[in-house]
Design a protein around this motif. Structure first.
Motif, PDB file in Angstrom:
ATOM      1  N   ILE A  77       0.835  -1.209   0.000  1.00  0.00           N
ATOM      2  CA  ILE A  77       0.000   0.000   0.000  1.00  0.00           C
ATOM      3  C   ILE A  77       0.867   1.256   0.000  1.00  0.00           C
ATOM      4  N   MET A  78       1.926   1.229   0.847  1.00  0.00           N
ATOM      5  CA  MET A  78       2.784   2.418   0.932  1.00  0.00           C
ATOM      6  C   MET A  78       3.537   2.670  -0.368  1.00  0.00           C
ATOM      7  N   ALA A  79       3.967   1.575  -1.031  1.00  0.00           N
ATOM      8  CA  ALA A  79       4.708   1.756  -2.283  1.00  0.00           C
ATOM      9  C   ALA A  79       3.796   2.299  -3.377  1.00  0.00           C
ATOM     10  N   LYS A  80       2.523   1.933  -3.308  1.00  0.00           N
ATOM     11  CA  LYS A  80       1.602   2.313  -4.386  1.00  0.00           C
ATOM     12  C   LYS A  80       0.954   3.673  -4.148  1.00  0.00           C
ATOM     13  N   VAL A  81       0.880   4.105  -2.893  1.00  0.00           N
ATOM     14  CA  VAL A  81       0.245   5.395  -2.588  1.00  0.00           C
ATOM     15  C   VAL A  81       1.284   6.298  -1.924  1.00  0.00           C
ATOM     16  N   PRO A  82       1.953   7.136  -2.723  1.00  0.00           N
ATOM     17  CA  PRO A  82       3.054   7.943  -2.194  1.00  0.00           C
ATOM     18  C   PRO A  82       2.663   8.798  -0.984  1.00  0.00           C
ATOM     19  N   SER A  87       3.267   9.761   4.925  1.00  0.00           N
ATOM     20  CA  SER A  87       2.605   9.989   6.211  1.00  0.00           C
ATOM     21  C   SER A  87       2.764   8.812   7.168  1.00  0.00           C
ATOM     22  N   VAL A  88       2.817   7.588   6.639  1.00  0.00           N
ATOM     23  CA  VAL A  88       2.849   6.417   7.516  1.00  0.00           C
ATOM     24  C   VAL A  88       4.272   6.083   7.976  1.00  0.00           C
ATOM     25  N   TYR A  89       5.248   6.388   7.134  1.00  0.00           N
ATOM     26  CA  TYR A  89       6.623   6.029   7.477  1.00  0.00           C
ATOM     27  C   TYR A  89       7.047   6.520   8.868  1.00  0.00           C
ATOM     28  N   PRO A 129      10.886  -4.660   9.465  1.00  0.00           N
ATOM     29  CA  PRO A 129      11.847  -4.918   8.380  1.00  0.00           C
ATOM     30  C   PRO A 129      11.177  -5.402   7.104  1.00  0.00           C
ATOM     31  N   VAL A 130      10.051  -6.112   7.260  1.00  0.00           N
ATOM     32  CA  VAL A 130       9.345  -6.599   6.074  1.00  0.00           C
ATOM     33  C   VAL A 130       8.784  -5.412   5.284  1.00  0.00           C
ATOM     34  N   THR A 131       8.102  -4.512   5.977  1.00  0.00           N
ATOM     35  CA  THR A 131       7.522  -3.349   5.297  1.00  0.00           C
ATOM     36  C   THR A 131       8.601  -2.525   4.609  1.00  0.00           C
TER      37      THR A 131
END
Lengths: 259, 251
Positions: A77-82, A87-89, A129-131
């Motif tokens: 989701i994070m890779a696809k929605v910049p 915001s989530v990082y 680490p996976v994310t």
């Protein structure tokens, strides 16, 4: 063969070093046992240790899969929605700054003395680490591959499944391996926090109170073995699922498509 | 005279203030082999990406057969200097990759992949992963992947640019054989003048800032072309002319 032999030899060397230190410096048996004594403490109490070991393994596995699933989902989701990535990082990084020990007590307040606490702690450690690796892998897929797919009019879904996902296999497994190494730590911390019932962590505490040094060290060894085994299983899964990294010719399986 | 397969009408492409491609018009006959030479930054790849549909032209019209295809994809075969074989698929599965990306891979796709690989000398490597192949073999596989898309127009962007001289010569002769047998139309980018003359019916010379076609040279050299072609007096003369143009001379 060498791949198996070398790690075994180095483990034996560590054991010998331990033995040498205990013998040469006359370390008292209630401070540190000899390695064989520690191993005996495990084998002789196997009937009571085995169910506890199973419990720790179960917590580790449940937590690992929860964390890995969550990690992959979040990563995609994070890779696809910049916008989400930005915001989530910071939230994710903050989550890892929380000392795990300090996390355990509130979890016990919320969930009581339940296996859920251990599973959440393990998942908390594993997902990160996976994310990070999945986000990294997906954002570094060679643009020329994506252009190639576009030139031929490939749909976004098919491009994702046939290009982006397999291209992320290596970083994903790096993340899973890091997660696997720490998973058992999480389970043991959870067991300490949720200090009711029976568990490996409490068995060790008990041995400690009874000045049973061999039991304390033995339990530590046992926990380590669980951690290593889980790591090796993840490595095995990687070998099985990414054959192109080691082989030059594809294996023939009975279920390989023909015709 | 063969029919026109591809026609560009005053196609222009700008990136911000920079004109990557000045108004360009050209026609490519069905079944012909057209080479495009030019120094780097002359807009060759921009031209390709506009034809392939990766870029939409700011002005003008790209016509394929009787369709206007500005900014539309899915109508050309496309191959780059990078082979773009996916490391996790075998040779056979890389040849069928485009089918996998656009629909389901059918039994006929596999059969065709095996047939074409066998025909062109890679039959023993169908189950190999690309990492086990040499650079020349990898480019062959990439070209087979391009062929089985059954597009009439093939855009090849310096496909042999990364190969050593010996392998490149082999690949050029192989490409001519496949081209003859398959009857496709080829647009071939290169910065190697020898290569452009060895392969093509026609050479388009491009120059940079802004990218444009400065000369359209018919290539009368006899086919089939062999090593001797490289020593033909007409070859040497044409080469001199193109070199002159590439270094800023007047046409």
């Amino acid at each position: 063969m060498r791949n198996v032999l070398i790690p075994i030899v180095s483990l034996v060397v560590v054991g010998l070093l331990w033995q040498a230190i205990v013998v040469l410096f006359h370390v008292a048996p209630y401070v540190a046992p000899r390695p064989l004594q520690a191993i005996q403490a495990v084998t002789q109490n196997w009937s009571s240790l085995w169910p506890l070991t199973l419990g720790t393994i179960r917590e580790t596995i449940y937590g690992f899969f929860t964390g890995a699933g969550l990690g992959v989902g979040l990563g995609v989701i994070m890779a696809k929605v910049p916008v989400l990535q930005r915001s989530v990082y910071p939230v994710l990084v903050t989550s890892q700054a929380v000392p795990i020990i300090a996390l355990a007590s509130p979890l016990v307040l919320i969930f009581g003395f339940s296996v859920v606490v251990m599973v959440i702690i393990v998942a908390w450690i594993v997902f990160f680490p996976v994310t990070v690796n999945v986000v990294d892998g997906l954002s570094h897929v060679d643009q020329d591959f994506l252009n190639l797919a576009r030139v031929y009019g490939a749909s976004r879904w098919r491009t994702f499944v046939h290009i982006e996902v397999p291209a992320t296999a290596s970083p994903l497994f790096s993340g899973l391996k890091i997660g696997a190494t720490y998973a058992v730590t999480g389970a043991v911390i959870g067991e300490l926090a949720a200090s009711s019932g029976t568990s490996l962590a409490l068995y060790q505490e008990h041995a400690n109170t009874n000045l049973n040094a061999a039991g304390v060290y033995g339990t530590t060894l046992l926990m380590t073995v669980i951690g290593i085994s889980w790591f090796l299983l993840v490595v095995l899964a990687e070998v099985a699922l990414t054959p192109w990294q080691r082989r030059s010719v594809a294996r023939r399986y009975p279920w390989s498509r023909r015709g | 005279m063969a029919e026109t397969l591809l026609a560009l009408q005053k196609v222009t492409k700008r990136f911000d203030e920079v004109t990557a491609l000045a108004p360009t018009s050209l026609e490519v006959a069905e079944g012909s082999f057209v080479a495009i030479v030019g120094p780097s930054g002359c807009g060759k790849s921009t031209l390709f990406n506009v034809i392939a549909g990766l870029l939409e032209p700011d002005e003008g019209e790209v016509r394929l057969g009787d369709r206007v295809v500005n900014g539309a994809t899915g109508h050309v075969g496309y191959m780059l200097q990078k082979d773009l074989l996916v490391p996790w698929r075998t040779v056979e599965d890389n040849i069928t990759m485009v089918a996998r990306l656009t629909r389901r891979v059918r039994r006929e796709d596999r059969e065709e992949a095996r047939r074409i690989a066998t025909q062109y000398g890679l039959g023993d490597y169908l189950r190999h992963y690309p990492s086990a192949l040499s650079g020349g073999m990898r480019q062959r596989v990439a070209f087979m992947r391009t062929l089985v898309t059954h597009q009439d127009l093939l855009l090849l962007d310096e496909p042999f640019g990364a190969l050593d001289a010996q392998t490149r010569l082999e690949m050029q002769q192989w490409l001519l054989q496949v081209w003859r047998e398959s009857g496709r139309t080829v647009l071939f980018i290169t910065h190697d003048v020898d290569e452009s003359l060895f392969l093509s019916d026609r050479v388009l010379v491009m120059s940079p800032r802004p990218g444009r076609v400065v000369a359209d040279i018919a290539n009368p050299l006899d086919r089939p072309r062999t090593m001797e072609t490289l020593l033909d007096a007409r070859f040497v003369e044409l080469k001199g002319r193109i070199m002159h143009l590439l270094h800023g001379g007047a046409p």
